[in-house]
Write a protein that holds these residues in place. Structure first.
Motif, PDB file in Angstrom:
ATOM      1  N   TYR A   1       0.805  -1.228   0.000  1.00 46.03           N
ATOM      2  CA  TYR A   1       0.000   0.000   0.000  1.00 46.03           C
ATOM      3  C   TYR A   1       0.840   1.282   0.000  1.00 46.03           C
ATOM      4  CZ  TYR A   1      -3.615  -3.362   1.327  1.00 46.03           C
ATOM      5  OH  TYR A   1      -4.478  -4.444   1.351  1.00 46.03           O
TER       6      TYR A   1
ATOM      7  N   GLU B   1     -18.839  -3.753  -2.423  1.00 47.96           N
ATOM      8  CA  GLU B   1     -17.507  -4.360  -2.285  1.00 47.96           C
ATOM      9  C   GLU B   1     -16.846  -3.783  -1.035  1.00 47.96           C
ATOM     10  OE1 GLU B   1     -14.384  -3.869  -5.274  1.00 47.96           O
ATOM     11  OE2 GLU B   1     -13.066  -5.150  -4.085  1.00 47.96           O
TER      12      GLU B   1
ATOM     13  N   LEU C   1      -5.975  -5.880  -7.012  1.00 49.06           N
ATOM     14  CA  LEU C   1      -5.011  -6.202  -5.948  1.00 49.06           C
ATOM     15  C   LEU C   1      -5.370  -7.522  -5.262  1.00 49.06           C
ATOM     16  CD1 LEU C   1      -4.542  -2.655  -4.329  1.00 49.06           C
ATOM     17  CD2 LEU C   1      -3.344  -3.664  -6.271  1.00 49.06           C
ATOM     18  N   HIS C   2      -5.620  -8.540  -6.084  1.00 50.02           N
ATOM     19  CA  HIS C   2      -5.910  -9.872  -5.540  1.00 50.02           C
ATOM     20  C   HIS C   2      -5.379 -10.890  -6.545  1.00 50.02           C
ATOM     21  CE1 HIS C   2      -9.381  -8.723  -8.076  1.00 50.02           C
ATOM     22  NE2 HIS C   2      -9.222  -9.949  -8.506  1.00 50.02           N
TER      23      HIS C   2
ATOM     24  N   TRP D   1     -12.504  -9.087  -1.948  1.00 52.10           N
ATOM     25  CA  TRP D   1     -11.293  -9.814  -2.334  1.00 52.10           C
ATOM     26  C   TRP D   1     -10.128  -9.357  -1.461  1.00 52.10           C
ATOM     27  CZ3 TRP D   1     -15.037  -8.283  -5.723  1.00 52.10           C
ATOM     28  CH2 TRP D   1     -15.575  -9.271  -6.550  1.00 52.10           C
ATOM     29  N   LEU D   2      -9.596 -10.290  -0.690  1.00 56.20           N
ATOM     30  CA  LEU D   2      -8.389 -10.077   0.119  1.00 56.20           C
ATOM     31  C   LEU D   2      -8.442  -8.845   1.015  1.00 56.20           C
ATOM     32  CD1 LEU D   2      -5.560 -11.232  -2.329  1.00 56.20           C
ATOM     33  CD2 LEU D   2      -6.782 -12.522  -0.602  1.00 56.20           C
ATOM     34  N   ALA D   3      -9.594  -8.596   1.580  1.00 58.94           N
ATOM     35  CA  ALA D   3      -9.736  -7.448   2.478  1.00 58.94           C
ATOM     36  C   ALA D   3     -10.226  -7.844   3.866  1.00 58.94           C
ATOM     37  CB  ALA D   3     -10.703  -6.423   1.871  1.00 58.94           C
TER      38      ALA D   3
ATOM     39  N   GLY E   1     -14.211   4.805   3.986  1.00 60.72           N
ATOM     40  CA  GLY E   1     -14.588   4.557   5.374  1.00 60.72           C
ATOM     41  C   GLY E   1     -14.160   3.179   5.833  1.00 60.72           C
ATOM     42  N   ASP E   2     -14.404   2.948   7.110  1.00 56.62           N
ATOM     43  CA  ASP E   2     -14.090   1.663   7.736  1.00 56.62           C
ATOM     44  C   ASP E   2     -15.380   0.852   7.804  1.00 56.62           C
ATOM     45  OD1 ASP E   2     -13.629  -0.427   9.524  1.00 56.62           O
ATOM     46  OD2 ASP E   2     -12.404   0.798  10.876  1.00 56.62           O
ATOM     47  N   PHE E   3     -15.349  -0.363   7.259  1.00 55.34           N
ATOM     48  CA  PHE E   3     -16.582  -1.148   7.221  1.00 55.34           C
ATOM     49  C   PHE E   3     -17.178  -1.359   8.607  1.00 55.34           C
ATOM     50  CE2 PHE E   3     -18.936  -5.214   7.071  1.00 55.34           C
ATOM     51  CZ  PHE E   3     -19.987  -4.757   6.293  1.00 55.34           C
TER      52      PHE E   3
ATOM     53  N   PRO F   1     -11.842  -4.242  -9.083  1.00 51.64           N
ATOM     54  CA  PRO F   1     -12.918  -5.230  -9.131  1.00 51.64           C
ATOM     55  C   PRO F   1     -14.303  -4.585  -9.280  1.00 51.64           C
ATOM     56  CG  PRO F   1     -11.362  -5.772  -7.389  1.00 51.64           C
ATOM     57  CD  PRO F   1     -10.970  -4.426  -7.908  1.00 51.64           C
TER      58      PRO F   1
ATOM     59  N   GLU G   1     -13.757   1.781   0.690  1.00 56.38           N
ATOM     60  CA  GLU G   1     -12.314   1.641   0.875  1.00 56.38           C
ATOM     61  C   GLU G   1     -11.852   2.471   2.068  1.00 56.38           C
ATOM     62  OE1 GLU G   1      -9.735  -0.130  -0.040  1.00 56.38           O
ATOM     63  OE2 GLU G   1      -8.448   1.211   1.103  1.00 56.38           O
ATOM     64  N   LEU G   2     -10.992   1.866   2.875  1.00 58.05           N
ATOM     65  CA  LEU G   2     -10.488   2.506   4.095  1.00 58.05           C
ATOM     66  C   LEU G   2      -9.447   3.596   3.823  1.00 58.05           C
ATOM     67  CD1 LEU G   2     -10.318   2.268   7.284  1.00 58.05           C
ATOM     68  CD2 LEU G   2      -8.428   0.688   6.896  1.00 58.05           C
ATOM     69  N   GLN G   3      -8.511   3.305   2.925  1.00 57.62           N
ATOM     70  CA  GLN G   3      -7.373   4.219   2.740  1.00 57.62           C
ATOM     71  C   GLN G   3      -7.731   5.353   1.789  1.00 57.62           C
ATOM     72  OE1 GLN G   3      -3.391   2.098   2.448  1.00 57.62           O
ATOM     73  NE2 GLN G   3      -4.792   0.446   1.907  1.00 57.62           N
TER      74      GLN G   3
ATOM     75  N   GLY H   1      -9.978  -1.056  -2.611  1.00 55.36           N
ATOM     76  CA  GLY H   1      -8.650  -0.715  -3.113  1.00 55.36           C
ATOM     77  C   GLY H   1      -8.680   0.395  -4.150  1.00 55.36           C
TER      78      GLY H   1
ATOM     79  N   GLY I   1     -13.603  -3.123   1.009  1.00 54.63           N
ATOM     80  CA  GLY I   1     -12.149  -3.049   0.800  1.00 54.63           C
ATOM     81  C   GLY I   1     -11.830  -3.022  -0.676  1.00 54.63           C
TER      82      GLY I   1
HETATM   83  C1  LIG Z   1      -5.503  -6.363  -0.822  1.00 53.71           C
HETATM   84  S1  LIG Z   1      -6.498  -4.938  -1.002  1.00 53.71           S
HETATM   85  C2  LIG Z   1      -7.668  -5.530  -2.212  1.00 53.71           C
HETATM   86  C3  LIG Z   1      -8.391  -4.404  -2.922  1.00 53.71           C
HETATM   87  C4  LIG Z   1      -9.460  -4.855  -3.887  1.00 53.71           C
HETATM   88  N1  LIG Z   1     -10.446  -5.685  -3.195  1.00 53.71           N
HETATM   89  C5  LIG Z   1      -8.850  -5.612  -5.026  1.00 53.71           C
HETATM   90  O1  LIG Z   1      -8.929  -6.845  -5.002  1.00 53.71           O
HETATM   91  O2  LIG Z   1      -8.284  -4.993  -5.917  1.00 53.71           O
HETATM   92  C6  LIG Z   1      -7.521  -4.841   0.485  1.00 53.71           C
HETATM   93  C7  LIG Z   1      -8.157  -3.492   0.700  1.00 53.71           C
HETATM   94  O3  LIG Z   1      -9.014  -3.547   1.840  1.00 53.71           O
HETATM   95  C8  LIG Z   1      -8.995  -2.264   2.458  1.00 53.71           C
HETATM   96  N2  LIG Z   1      -9.498  -2.345   3.838  1.00 53.71           N
HETATM   97  C9  LIG Z   1      -8.855  -2.875   4.903  1.00 53.71           C
HETATM   98  N3  LIG Z   1      -9.587  -2.739   6.037  1.00 53.71           N
HETATM   99  C10 LIG Z   1     -10.736  -2.110   5.682  1.00 53.71           C
HETATM  100  C11 LIG Z   1     -11.885  -1.683   6.403  1.00 53.71           C
HETATM  101  N4  LIG Z   1     -11.983  -1.876   7.721  1.00 53.71           N
HETATM  102  N5  LIG Z   1     -12.879  -1.054   5.731  1.00 53.71           N
HETATM  103  C12 LIG Z   1     -12.767  -0.845   4.388  1.00 53.71           C
HETATM  104  N6  LIG Z   1     -11.697  -1.232   3.648  1.00 53.71           N
HETATM  105  C13 LIG Z   1     -10.685  -1.863   4.279  1.00 53.71           C
HETATM  106  C14 LIG Z   1      -7.533  -1.873   2.361  1.00 53.71           C
HETATM  107  O4  LIG Z   1      -7.329  -0.508   2.580  1.00 53.71           O
HETATM  108  C15 LIG Z   1      -7.163  -2.368   0.976  1.00 53.71           C
HETATM  109  O5  LIG Z   1      -7.290  -1.378   0.003  1.00 53.71           O
END
Ligand SMILES: C[S@@+](CC[C@H](N)C(=O)[O-])C[C@H]1O[C@@H](n2cnc3c(N)ncnc32)[C@H](O)[C@@H]1O
Length: 277
Positions: free
Chosen positions: A14, A71, A46-47, A140-142, A122-124, A79, A95-97, A75, A73
Motif C-alpha cells: 500500500y 464491495e 489487488l488480488h 477480495w483479500l480485504a 470509510g471503515d466497514f 474489481p 475503501e479505508l485508505q 482498493g 475493501g
Molecule cells: C488487498 S487490497 C484488495 C483491494 C481490492 N479488493 C482488489 O482486489 O483490488 C484490500 C483493501 O481492503 C482495504 N481495507 C482494509 N480494512 C478495511 C476496512 N476496515 N474497511 C474498508 N476497507 C478496508 C484496504 O485498505 C485495501 O485497500
C-alpha cells in the motif's frame, strides 16, 4: 486478534499508490484522457487471478443488470469497475485508505462509470449505512485486515435481504501460527483475523449464513504468487523504467513475502459463497 494492531501502511503493497500514475503515463494517458476498464486491469486488481476472480463472483451470486452490490475493501476500485462494466450491476465500493479511494474515484470517472460505481471512503466496521441494502456483498483479500469478525458478519447480514449473497476471497490459517508469526503477519500483511477454514465456516454459520461454497485456495494461490514474483523479476527492466528502483524493490519485497508465507504451508487462502438465512 480482536483489535487492529498498528497501521495498515505497515503493509508495503500500500506504499506506492503512484504506481498507477506511472502505469497511466506508460499507457500514453498521463492527463485526463478517457480510460477503458480493460486497460487498467493489469494494475488495478489487488488480488489473485485478476478479473477471473470477479467473473467467479458474478457467476456464483447471479449478480446482473439491476443488482446492487457492495464491495468491502475496494482498493483502487478495479474489481468494482470490472463488475459494474461486465454485469451492469450498481456497485458501492468501500475503501479505508484515503489515497487509494481518491485514486479509485478518479479512475472510475475517467472510465465513464460514475453512474454505476459509487466510491465511499470509510471503515466497514463503523461506516453508517442508514438502512441501505444490497443484493450481494463481495470482497477480495480485504476481510482478513478487519478485526472483530462477529461485528463484521453481523453488519454484512444487516445489509442483505434474506437469500442475499456474501462472496469472499480471503486469507486464513492453514496450520497454526505461533505468537511471533502472528505478530509478523500483523505487520507485514496487516492481518487482524486469520482463522482456520473450519472456524471461518463456523463464524458464518453463527452469524446466520448458509455456507454454499468453501474452497481451499491455498495451493492455487501458492502457485499464483510464485508465478507473479517470477514474472515481476523477468520484467525488471520494464518495471525499473516505468516505476524506478524504490517501487521495484518494494514490490519485489512484498511479492517475495507472499511466496514465503504461502510456501511454508501455514498461510492459506479461502473462497466462500454464503447466503443470508
Ligand atoms: C488487498 S487490497 C484488495 C483491494 C481490492 N479488493 C482488489 O482486489 O483490488 C484490500 C483493501 O481492503 C482495504 N481495507 C482494509 N480494512 C478495511 C476496512 N476496515 N474497511 C474498508 N476497507 C478496508 C484496504 O485498505 C485495501 O485497500
Amino acid at each position: 486478534m480482536n483489535e487492529p494492531s498498528g497501521d495498515i501502511k505497515s503493509m508495503t503493497l500500500y506504499h506506492h499508490v503512484d504506481r498507477v500514475v506511472n502505469e497511466l503515463r506508460e499507457l500514453g494517458k498521463p492527463n485526463d484522457e478517457p480510460l477503458r476498464v480493460g486497460e487498467l486491469t493489469p494494475f488495478d486488481q489487488l488480488h489473485y487471478h485478476s478479473t477471473e476472480a470477479v467473473d467467479e463472483a458474478i457467476r456464483a451470486t447471479g449478480i446482473g443488470e439491476g443488482s446492487s452490490v457492495l464491495e468491502i475493501g475496494s482498493g483502487l476500485g478495479g474489481p468494482s469497475r470490472y463488475l459494474a462494466a461486465t454485469s451492469g450491476a450498481a456497485v458501492t465500493a468501500l475503501e479505508l485508505q484515503e489515497d487509494h479511494h481518491r485514486m479509485a474515484v478518479d479512475l472510475t470517472r475517467r472510465c465513464g462509470l460514475v453512474d454505476r460505481v459509487t466510491h465511499v471512503c470509510g471503515d466497514f466496521l463503523t461506516h453508517p449505512w442508514d438502512g441501505e441494502e444490497f443484493d450481494a456483498v463481495v470482497s477480495w483479500l480485504a476481510l482478513y485486515h478487519i478485526p472483530q469478525r462477529a461485528i463484521l458478519l453481523d453488519r454484512c447480514r444487516s445489509l442483505l435481504p434474506v437469500g442475499g449473497f456474501l462472496y469472499a476471497e480471503d486469507l486464513c490459517e492453514r496450520r497454526p501460527f505461533d505468537d511471533d508469526e502472528r505478530e509478523e503477519l500483523a505487520s507485514e500483511l496487516f492481518a487482524n483475523y486469520l482463522p482456520s477454514s473450519d472456524r471461518y465456516r463456523q463464524d458464518l454459520a453463527d452469524a446466520g449464513f448458509e455456507v454454499l461454497v468453501c474452497d481451499d485456495m491455498s495451493d492455487d494461490w501458492t502457485a499464483f504468487t510464485r508465478g507473479r514474483l517470477d514474472q515481476y523479476r523477468q520484467q525488471q527492466d520494464r518495471h525499473l523504467r516505468v516505476h524506478g528502483e524504490e517501487v521495484f524493490e518494494t514490490m519485489c519485497g512484498f511479492y517475495t513475502t507472499m511466496v514465503r508465507r504461502f510456501s511454508d504451508g501455514k498461510l492459506g487462502g479461502i473462497r466462500v459463497v454464503a447466503r443470508r438465512i
